[in-house]
Scaffold this active site. Structure first.
Site, PDB file in Angstrom:
ATOM      1  N   CYS A 123       0.513  35.589 -18.012  1.00  0.00           N
ATOM      2  CA  CYS A 123       1.538  35.272 -17.030  1.00  0.00           C
ATOM      3  C   CYS A 123       0.792  35.036 -15.732  1.00  0.00           C
ATOM      4  O   CYS A 123      -0.246  35.625 -15.514  1.00  0.00           O
ATOM      5  CB  CYS A 123       2.485  36.436 -16.804  1.00  0.00           C
ATOM      6  SG  CYS A 123       3.346  36.924 -18.273  1.00  0.00           S
TER       7      CYS A 123
ATOM      8  N   HIS B 288       0.815  -1.216   0.000  1.00  0.00           N
ATOM      9  CA  HIS B 288       0.000   0.000   0.000  1.00  0.00           C
ATOM     10  C   HIS B 288       0.847   1.264   0.000  1.00  0.00           C
ATOM     11  O   HIS B 288       0.636   2.184  -0.779  1.00  0.00           O
ATOM     12  CB  HIS B 288      -0.915  -0.024   1.229  1.00  0.00           C
ATOM     13  CG  HIS B 288      -1.683   1.222   1.394  1.00  0.00           C
ATOM     14  ND1 HIS B 288      -1.286   2.233   2.225  1.00  0.00           N
ATOM     15  CD2 HIS B 288      -2.793   1.650   0.763  1.00  0.00           C
ATOM     16  CE1 HIS B 288      -2.141   3.216   2.118  1.00  0.00           C
ATOM     17  NE2 HIS B 288      -3.070   2.903   1.258  1.00  0.00           N
TER      18      HIS B 288
HETATM   19  C1  PEP Z   1       0.101  38.544 -11.955  1.00  0.00           C
HETATM   20  O1  PEP Z   1      -0.430  39.380 -11.257  1.00  0.00           O
HETATM   21  O2  PEP Z   1      -0.500  37.565 -12.436  1.00  0.00           O
HETATM   22  C2  PEP Z   1       1.532  38.640 -12.266  1.00  0.00           C
HETATM   23  C3  PEP Z   1       2.110  37.785 -13.097  1.00  0.00           C
HETATM   24  O3  PEP Z   1       2.231  39.592 -11.615  1.00  0.00           O
HETATM   25  P1  PEP Z   1       2.762  39.434 -10.141  1.00  0.00           P
HETATM   26  O4  PEP Z   1       2.591  38.004  -9.761  1.00  0.00           O
HETATM   27  O5  PEP Z   1       4.165  39.882 -10.195  1.00  0.00           O
HETATM   28  O6  PEP Z   1       1.879  40.346  -9.379  1.00  0.00           O
END
Ligand code: PEP
Ligand code: MG
Length: 874
Positions: free
Chosen positions: A834, A451
């Site tokens: 991002c 397990h």
């Molecule tokens: C975000 O806000 O998604 C970004 C990439 O910027 P930070 O994380 O630096 O605020």
């Protein structure tokens, strides 16, 4: 509705209805493999069981008896028959495998009469009485709710009296005594005799297995694996075969390829004279498959053929449970094998190369979240190690942590920020929450199919099992090794790739990708349509990102370039500056450093885009902590250092002035660049100069600038003017120019709603989904998790953490609107994302469907992002 299916009535595609186990048993019967006959009660019967107040509807009961009757006919045995009894196993199985989480009952159908028949039939008293003893114990603890330790204690007592170590050394008379004692326990605990009617045993057992769907460990397992509660489990009833009939019987579990390394070789474990549960529970450590090959070569050869057949048939590595009853082979279960991330990749690539699957499928088989262990560091081969023991390499990766001896302690220590190694004799399914809280798992007993090993591999947790020279002393809470005695809290390191256990912490080295992993990552380029950039802040990170296959830099957070202790005070000085003069002075110290870093990043990314974000300092992240400062001031006063006192007092005053009640939405982002334009000016200059200087060296540079936290088009217009003016100045000084597009970083709902106007001043749009999630929900990204978000998730107020899984309904909708708006007048406007969501597969799929052009991840997650992007496009 049909609630009961005989094996020959089902097939592998009926997974949802029959559960994976039931569907695969049906499929294997159809393939003509040696599967003991049986039938499956559907998951829909389970749902009905719950709908009807945990009762089995009489109609379903009738169907069960009907199927039982057919089973009697096929097997030529009768349920409860005093001379030729049918015995069955009752096993759970949902459509998603949940190894060991629900209950199983073996040898059902035994009673005071049928046990005598079993004695005669198999001419083996020990076996028959031991089976009955086990059945009473299993049935009573699972179905009747009797505390299992009551039985275990009596078993121990009898063993002591008989002066034997192993159960198998007890004589039939001992076992008969035990049966009597067990029956007394049942009488005392439940007020009833142990049920003698096999049909009653069967129905109550089925109810109990349904009921085990909601036991705490299964519920917990579903929660961490995001398996919905409502699907329920099927129950499979199957004629018993016996691995505990003597020296030519036994039970095994085998993988068609190695579940840890992915090597293409049959890999498994076998235990003579044992029943299946003995291996899974890890109570005895089984032997490698070669023992079967040596003692029963024909049976082994037959198994080997079946294993190959099953792997081809399912086009995936199989984990096969089988039993040998007096040299006769029976297959009891097959399922896609749980495996380490490393093995999974090797197997997927190998199978694609073998032509079993295509490249698309190979990519689809790798969960981007599950490759995290491959990005972990491993033990430095050159390091001097104090190896204190060696067990089996059950789940790869190295982990260092403090020893804890139970799941509760593991959770407690984990919560207080410790890395823990859970050390157990063997793990049981109840330990699952402790395994989850641990960096590594070490057991002193059990094999690589136990397990602990299965669950650890499943979770990607490094694990060493069956380290038999160690003894766990639970009373003293000590681990006795050959050379030292370790206490709870002592630090060890385990290496799940070699099975070594090492005293203390050890030096680690960065990961090296296998050939197959590199191949798989190559293949992603054939399919993905979004570009995968990296978010980096230093030249070193840029180099790493490029090695990981980043196609450029999607985000360079310029304020984070100053996080090292030498540079930070200068940023603080800039933020604290009282006037433009002071600010310029601080900037003049900062910018050369920054320019130097830009050089490095551009160089590392030669030929690729590099997007640099103008400074976005959420002030609270950069200013000294007020209470720490108060302490420093106090110290300076005590020391009588007047100059220092003055300096600290001034600092304190300045911090008070700058203090904001809500710094996440404070004086940051482009608001800084608008109120203190000299900051953006100087940064722009550094970017342009660095780029032009490299251009002169003949290096291809593609810089881009991005403006953070914009809420209104006028902000964007203003910053754009500042940046463009500065660029013109630099270009005229350098007598050269370079194209530097200026984009907007959208992190606020208002910017999404008015993206058409903002886009007039932006050459591209990048969404910062971290801040956008924060601003859309009004959840602080710094505090929410600790304060209320965990509660929300535990109590199903929210299905997921929106900072990890992009909220498509709200945040996603905002992004969608922004793209629509932005492309209204600029149909070719490029957009990207991002934020932490860019390697999470569902989020990435959503972004792909919105028509996103790129995503950007931290270097360590580039491989995950590449796989997720390819999967999204397939
Ligand atoms: C975000 O806000 O998604 C970004 C990439 O910027 P930070 O994380 O630096 O605020
Ligand atoms: Mg942000």
């Amino acid at each position: 509705e049909k609630y009961v299916y005989l094996f020959h009535e089902g097939n592998a595609s009926m997974n949802e209805l029959l559960g994976r186990k039931g569907a695969n048993l049906a499929e294997m019967s159809a393939l003509g493999l040696p599967v003991p006959p049986g039938f499956t009660i559907t998951t829909s019967a389970c749902r009905r069981f719950y709908d009807e107040g945990k009762t089995i509807h009489p109609d379903i009961g009738r169907d069960i008896y009907h199927a039982l009757h057919t089973l009697e006919e096929t097997s030529g045995k009768r349920f409860g028959h005093p001379s030729n009894p049918l015995l069955v196993s009752v096993r759970s199985g949902s459509s998603t495998s949940m190894p060991g989480m629900m209950d199983t009952i073996l040898n059902l159908g035994l009673n005071d009469y049928t046990v005598t028949a079993l004695v005669k039939h198999k001419e083996n008293k020990h076996f028959a009485y031991d089976s009955y003893r086990r059945f009473i114990q299993m049935f009573s603890s699972i179905v009747l709710g009797v505390d299992e330790s009551l039985f275990e204690d009596e078993l121990e007592k009898v063993k002591q009296q008989a002066n034997v170590e192993q159960d198998s050394q007890l004589t039939p008379d001992h076992l008969l005594d035990l049966i009597l004692i067990y029956k007394e326990i049942v009488m005392k605990e439940t007020g009833h005799k142990f049920p003698q009617d096999p049909k009653q045993q069967l129905l109550t057992a089925i109810g109990a297995v349904f009921d085990s769907w909601y036991n705490p460990r299964a519920t917990f397992y579903r929660r961490i694996h995001k398996i919905p509660d409502h699907i329920g489990t099927a129950v499979t009833i199957q004629q018993m075969v016996f691995g505990n009939l003597g020296p030519n019987s036994g039970t095994g579990i085998a993988f068609t390829r190695h579940p840890s390394t992915g090597e293409n070789e049959l890999f498994g474990e076998f235990m003579f004279n044992a029943q299946g549960e003995d291996i899974v529970a890890g109570i005895r450590t089984p032997q490698p498959m070669t023992v079967l090959k040596e003692r029963l070569p024909e049976t082994f050869a037959q198994f080997d053929t079946i294993a190959c057949h099953l792997e081809k048939h399912y086009r995936d590595v199989q984990d096969i449970e089988f039993t040998v009853e007096e040299s006769e082979l029976y297959v009891l279960q097959t399922r896609s094998a749980k495996r380490t991330a490393e093995a999974n990749i090797k197997i997927a690539v190998d199978m694609a190369n073998e032509g079993v699957i295509d490249r698309e499928e190979a990519i689809m088989r790798v969960d981007p979240a599950a490759i995290a262990p491959l990005m972990q560091h491993t033990i430095d081969p050159a390091a001097e190690l104090n190896v204190i023991g060696k067990g089996l390499d059950a789940s790869s990766g190295a982990a260092t942590g403090i020893i804890v001896f139970d799941a509760e302690e593991a959770e407690r220590q984990h919560r207080t920020g410790h890395s823990v190694i859970l050390v157990r004799q063997e793990t049981t399914p109840e330990d699952i929450h402790g395994i989850l809280a641990s960096a590594g798992v070490l057991t002193t007993r059990g094999g690589v199919t136990s397990h602990a090993a299965v669950v650890a591999r499943d979770l990607g947790t490094p694990s060493v099992v069956g380290c038999e020279s160690f003894k766990v002393d639970m009373e003293q809470r000590e681990l006795h090794t050959d050379t030292v005695i370790l206490k709870e809290g002592d630090v060890i390191t385990i290496c799940g790739s070699t099975g070594r256990v090492i005293l203390g912490e050890v030096p680690l080295v960065p990961p090296k990708f296998s050939r197959e992993f590199c191949t798989l990552l190559e293949w992603t380029n054939e399919f993905k349509t979004m570009r995968v950039y990296s978010s980096v802040n230093t030249p070193q990170e840029a180099e790493l990102a490029r090695k990981m296959g980043a196609e450029g830099v999607g985000l360079c957070r310029t304020e984070l370039m100053f996080m090292d202790p030498e540079r930070l005070p200068r940023v603080t000085r800039m933020i604290l500056a009282r006037n433009q003069f002071e600010r310029r002075k601080a900037l003049n110290e900062l910018i050369p450093m920054q320019k130097y870093d830009f050089h490095g990043i551009f160089r590392a990314m030669a030929g690729k885009q590099v997007t640099i974000r103008l400074i976005d300092p959420p002030l609270h992240e950069f200013l000294p902590n007020p209470s720490a400062l108060a302490l420093e001031l106090e110290r300076a006063r005590v020391a009588g250092d007047n100059e220092l006192v003055e300096e600290k007092e001034a600092l304190q005053q300045r911090i008070e002035i700058l203090h904001e009640l809500n710094p996440s939405f404070g004086h940051r982002g482009c608001r800084i660049g608008i109120t203190y334009p000299e900051i953006y000016e100087v940064q722009t200059r550094a970017i342009a100069e660095a780029a032009l200087e490299l251009k002169m060296e003949g290096i291809e540079v593609y810089p881009r600038i991005i403006v953070p936290l914009v809420s209104d088009w006028r902000e964007m217009k203003k910053v754009r003017e500042t940046v463009e003016e500065t660029l013109q100045q630099v270009f005229s000084i350098y007598r050269d120019r370079i194209d530097i597009p200026i984009g907007v970083f959208i992190e606020l709902p208002r910017a999404c709603m008015t993206a058409d106007k903002i886009a007039e001043y932006a050459d591209f749009i990048t969404f910062g989904t971290n801040d956008l999630t924060q601003s859309a929900y009004g959840f602080s990204r710094d505090d929410a998790e600790g304060k209320y978000l965990a509660y929300y998730l535990d109590n199903n107020i929210l299905p997921e953490n929106p900072f990890v899984y992009l909220d498509t309904e709200g945040v996603g909708r905002l992004i969608e609107i922004a793209i629509e708006q932005g492309r209204k007048n600029k149909p070719n406007l490029k957009t990207g994302v991002c934020g932490e969501h860019t390697s999470e597969k569902d989020s990435v799929l959503f972004l792909q469907n919105l028509g996103m052009n790129f995503i950007s991840s931290v270097p360590q997650r580039i491989p995950s992002a590449r796989i997720a992007a390819a999967q999204a496009a397939i």
